[in-house]
Design a protein around this motif. Sequence first.
Motif, PDB file in Angstrom:
ATOM      1  N   UNK A  49      35.614  42.598 -53.473  1.00 19.61           N
ATOM      2  CA  UNK A  49      34.896  41.336 -53.270  1.00 19.61           C
ATOM      3  C   UNK A  49      34.478  41.190 -51.810  1.00 19.61           C
ATOM      4  N   UNK A  50      35.401  41.485 -50.903  1.00 22.96           N
ATOM      5  CA  UNK A  50      35.108  41.360 -49.473  1.00 22.96           C
ATOM      6  C   UNK A  50      34.043  42.362 -49.028  1.00 22.96           C
ATOM      7  N   UNK A  51      33.933  43.492 -49.747  1.00 26.03           N
ATOM      8  CA  UNK A  51      32.912  44.481 -49.412  1.00 26.03           C
ATOM      9  C   UNK A  51      31.503  43.893 -49.472  1.00 26.03           C
ATOM     10  N   UNK A  52      31.302  42.861 -50.315  1.00 28.72           N
ATOM     11  CA  UNK A  52      30.002  42.206 -50.400  1.00 28.72           C
ATOM     12  C   UNK A  52      29.623  41.572 -49.063  1.00 28.72           C
ATOM     13  N   UNK A  53      30.605  40.947 -48.423  1.00 29.96           N
ATOM     14  CA  UNK A  53      30.354  40.319 -47.120  1.00 29.96           C
ATOM     15  C   UNK A  53      30.169  41.383 -46.040  1.00 29.96           C
ATOM     16  N   UNK A  54      30.935  42.461 -46.149  1.00 30.85           N
ATOM     17  CA  UNK A  54      30.807  43.539 -45.170  1.00 30.85           C
ATOM     18  C   UNK A  54      29.422  44.188 -45.264  1.00 30.85           C
ATOM     19  N   UNK A  55      28.863  44.273 -46.485  1.00 29.71           N
ATOM     20  CA  UNK A  55      27.545  44.866 -46.671  1.00 29.71           C
ATOM     21  C   UNK A  55      26.463  44.064 -45.945  1.00 29.71           C
ATOM     22  N   UNK A  56      26.615  42.757 -45.947  1.00 25.63           N
ATOM     23  CA  UNK A  56      25.649  41.905 -45.230  1.00 25.63           C
ATOM     24  C   UNK A  56      25.688  42.232 -43.738  1.00 25.63           C
ATOM     25  N   UNK A  57      26.894  42.392 -43.220  1.00 26.18           N
ATOM     26  CA  UNK A  57      27.047  42.753 -41.813  1.00 26.18           C
ATOM     27  C   UNK A  57      26.443  44.124 -41.537  1.00 26.18           C
ATOM     28  N   UNK A  58      26.660  45.066 -42.446  1.00 27.18           N
ATOM     29  CA  UNK A  58      26.116  46.413 -42.280  1.00 27.18           C
ATOM     30  C   UNK A  58      24.593  46.395 -42.309  1.00 27.18           C
ATOM     31  N   UNK A  59      24.044  45.538 -43.156  1.00 26.15           N
ATOM     32  CA  UNK A  59      22.590  45.438 -43.234  1.00 26.15           C
ATOM     33  C   UNK A  59      21.994  45.027 -41.882  1.00 26.15           C
ATOM     34  N   UNK A  60      22.556  44.001 -41.283  1.00 26.90           N
ATOM     35  CA  UNK A  60      22.046  43.538 -39.996  1.00 26.90           C
ATOM     36  C   UNK A  60      22.349  44.535 -38.870  1.00 26.90           C
ATOM     37  N   UNK A  61      23.405  45.340 -39.059  1.00 24.57           N
ATOM     38  CA  UNK A  61      23.742  46.349 -38.057  1.00 24.57           C
ATOM     39  C   UNK A  61      22.716  47.480 -38.029  1.00 24.57           C
ATOM     40  N   UNK A  62      22.138  47.794 -39.209  1.00 19.01           N
ATOM     41  CA  UNK A  62      21.260  48.964 -39.300  1.00 19.01           C
ATOM     42  C   UNK A  62      19.813  48.646 -39.680  1.00 19.01           C
ATOM     43  N   UNK A  63      19.461  47.396 -39.868  1.00 20.93           N
ATOM     44  CA  UNK A  63      18.123  47.087 -40.378  1.00 20.93           C
ATOM     45  C   UNK A  63      17.005  47.507 -39.433  1.00 20.93           C
ATOM     46  N   UNK A  64      17.284  47.609 -38.128  1.00 22.33           N
ATOM     47  CA  UNK A  64      16.266  48.003 -37.166  1.00 22.33           C
ATOM     48  C   UNK A  64      16.372  49.472 -36.737  1.00 22.33           C
ATOM     49  N   UNK A  65      17.261  50.229 -37.394  1.00 30.05           N
ATOM     50  CA  UNK A  65      17.493  51.624 -37.014  1.00 30.05           C
ATOM     51  C   UNK A  65      16.509  52.605 -37.650  1.00 30.05           C
ATOM     52  N   UNK A  66      15.728  52.118 -38.636  1.00 33.28           N
ATOM     53  CA  UNK A  66      14.763  52.974 -39.339  1.00 33.28           C
ATOM     54  C   UNK A  66      15.438  54.220 -39.928  1.00 33.28           C
ATOM     55  N   UNK A  67      16.487  53.971 -40.715  1.00 32.48           N
ATOM     56  CA  UNK A  67      17.244  55.035 -41.382  1.00 32.48           C
ATOM     57  C   UNK A  67      16.394  55.662 -42.486  1.00 32.48           C
ATOM     58  N   UNK A  68      16.338  56.995 -42.523  1.00 36.84           N
ATOM     59  CA  UNK A  68      15.623  57.697 -43.596  1.00 36.84           C
ATOM     60  C   UNK A  68      16.524  58.017 -44.785  1.00 36.84           C
ATOM     61  N   UNK A  69      17.754  58.439 -44.478  1.00 33.67           N
ATOM     62  CA  UNK A  69      18.698  58.832 -45.532  1.00 33.67           C
ATOM     63  C   UNK A  69      20.078  58.288 -45.191  1.00 33.67           C
ATOM     64  N   UNK A  70      20.756  57.782 -46.202  1.00 38.40           N
ATOM     65  CA  UNK A  70      22.187  57.479 -46.079  1.00 38.40           C
ATOM     66  C   UNK A  70      22.938  58.581 -46.796  1.00 38.40           C
ATOM     67  N   UNK A  71      23.884  59.176 -46.103  1.00 36.21           N
ATOM     68  CA  UNK A  71      24.651  60.304 -46.637  1.00 36.21           C
ATOM     69  C   UNK A  71      26.122  59.900 -46.676  1.00 36.21           C
ATOM     70  N   UNK A  72      26.618  59.562 -47.857  1.00 40.37           N
ATOM     71  CA  UNK A  72      28.018  59.172 -48.023  1.00 40.37           C
ATOM     72  C   UNK A  72      28.886  60.420 -48.079  1.00 40.37           C
ATOM     73  N   UNK A  73      29.906  60.471 -47.229  1.00 43.19           N
ATOM     74  CA  UNK A  73      30.681  61.697 -47.048  1.00 43.19           C
ATOM     75  C   UNK A  73      31.921  61.782 -47.934  1.00 43.19           C
ATOM     76  N   UNK A  74      32.024  60.930 -48.918  1.00 46.59           N
ATOM     77  CA  UNK A  74      33.196  60.948 -49.801  1.00 46.59           C
ATOM     78  C   UNK A  74      32.877  60.243 -51.114  1.00 46.59           C
ATOM     79  N   UNK A  75      33.598  60.609 -52.146  1.00 45.32           N
ATOM     80  CA  UNK A  75      33.424  59.970 -53.452  1.00 45.32           C
ATOM     81  C   UNK A  75      34.120  58.619 -53.525  1.00 45.32           C
TER      82      UNK A  75
END
Length: 375
Positions: A75-101
């Motif tokens: 549940x708390x991950x939902x709030x963390x995602x909002x923070x992550x969005x604002x952290x990276x929204x101006x970074x112009x990310x092309x690919x997100x590569x998740x390093x674990x399952x």
Amino acid sequence: MKVLYITHVAVLGGANKAMLQLINDLPRDIKPIVLLPQNGIFCETLKENGIDYKISKFYESKQKKRSIISYLKCFFNLFFLIKLYFLFKNEKINIIHSNSSVINAGAFLSVFLKTKHIWHLREFGDLDFKLKAVLGTKIQNYIYNNYSDKIVAISQAVKTHYLKGIKKEKIQLIYDGVTSIPEFYISCHKNAKIQFCCTSMVAPGKNQMIVLKAVNLLVNHLKVTNFKVSFWGRYFEKDDYYKSLITYMEDNRICDFIEFKGLSQNLINELKFMDVGLTPSKCEAFGLVTIEYMLHQLPVIASNTGANIELIKNAHNGYLYNNEKELANFMQSFIKDQKLVIKMGIKARELALKKFSSEKNADSIYSLYLTLDII
């Protein structure tokens, strides 16, 4: 091309070592950023390698036990995602590569940022670490299938395991790679006593106990004593598993044949003086340490499980065992015949250089990036 790598821990374990090697081997047009959920020793490693990183909290999607706390973390991950969005929204990310399952943060963040997502499956999860998907297996498989553009499995064993719930066309097999070492570090194999080594964190899943049982058979039943086993890897003296290992050694009077050396700051040099590598893990997803043994020209004795079957060709570059008796017999074969050690060691290095190089791994991942048509 800017790639955001998301990893779930800040320690220098196998998954992060593989990711670091990949980043260093990729072409210079890749601009990496690493996201970690907390500070740790891996941050210092990233600094030393000149790799940009950011720290922002998020929780894993798989835990050893499902509980109210684990559901609350989701549940708390939902709030963390909002923070992550604002952290990276101006970074112009092309690919997100998740390093674990075991993390869903990258999958959902890719939706927020409207970018491509690659999921790297570096563990079985359940078979090796006894982890369970907090939201349940069906929902987790739904997330894998619908919130990733491509899924990478580090071995055929891992791929087969996940095909139970993931679409076949989604998963691609790309073996991890290990950078080659100078010939100076190749084992000299000149020890009076055969030196066996086992390099991994001391934990039940790594199964150091079966090695002790094999040593007990060698010493107290087969009367073979011309050898020594060295364990390199993190351990905690107050840990119950470590205590059980020490108790077993003392009860069976085999302490003179075993040494726990802890973490090594220069393992590449330590392996130069070893003869045979041991991989006793109960279910290894790949086995970077196995390839490191092979590059040092060490034959390997490994459990007949997981990805070990893909790395070890029985009686060619090592042996695969099913129980402690077979392990003891294979160890005895090397103790009695040093020429066999050298012969299989040469074949082990040849195979590692041909099939499991870090350059080959990086080329495959880079090609995968290009197929996503995001340049």
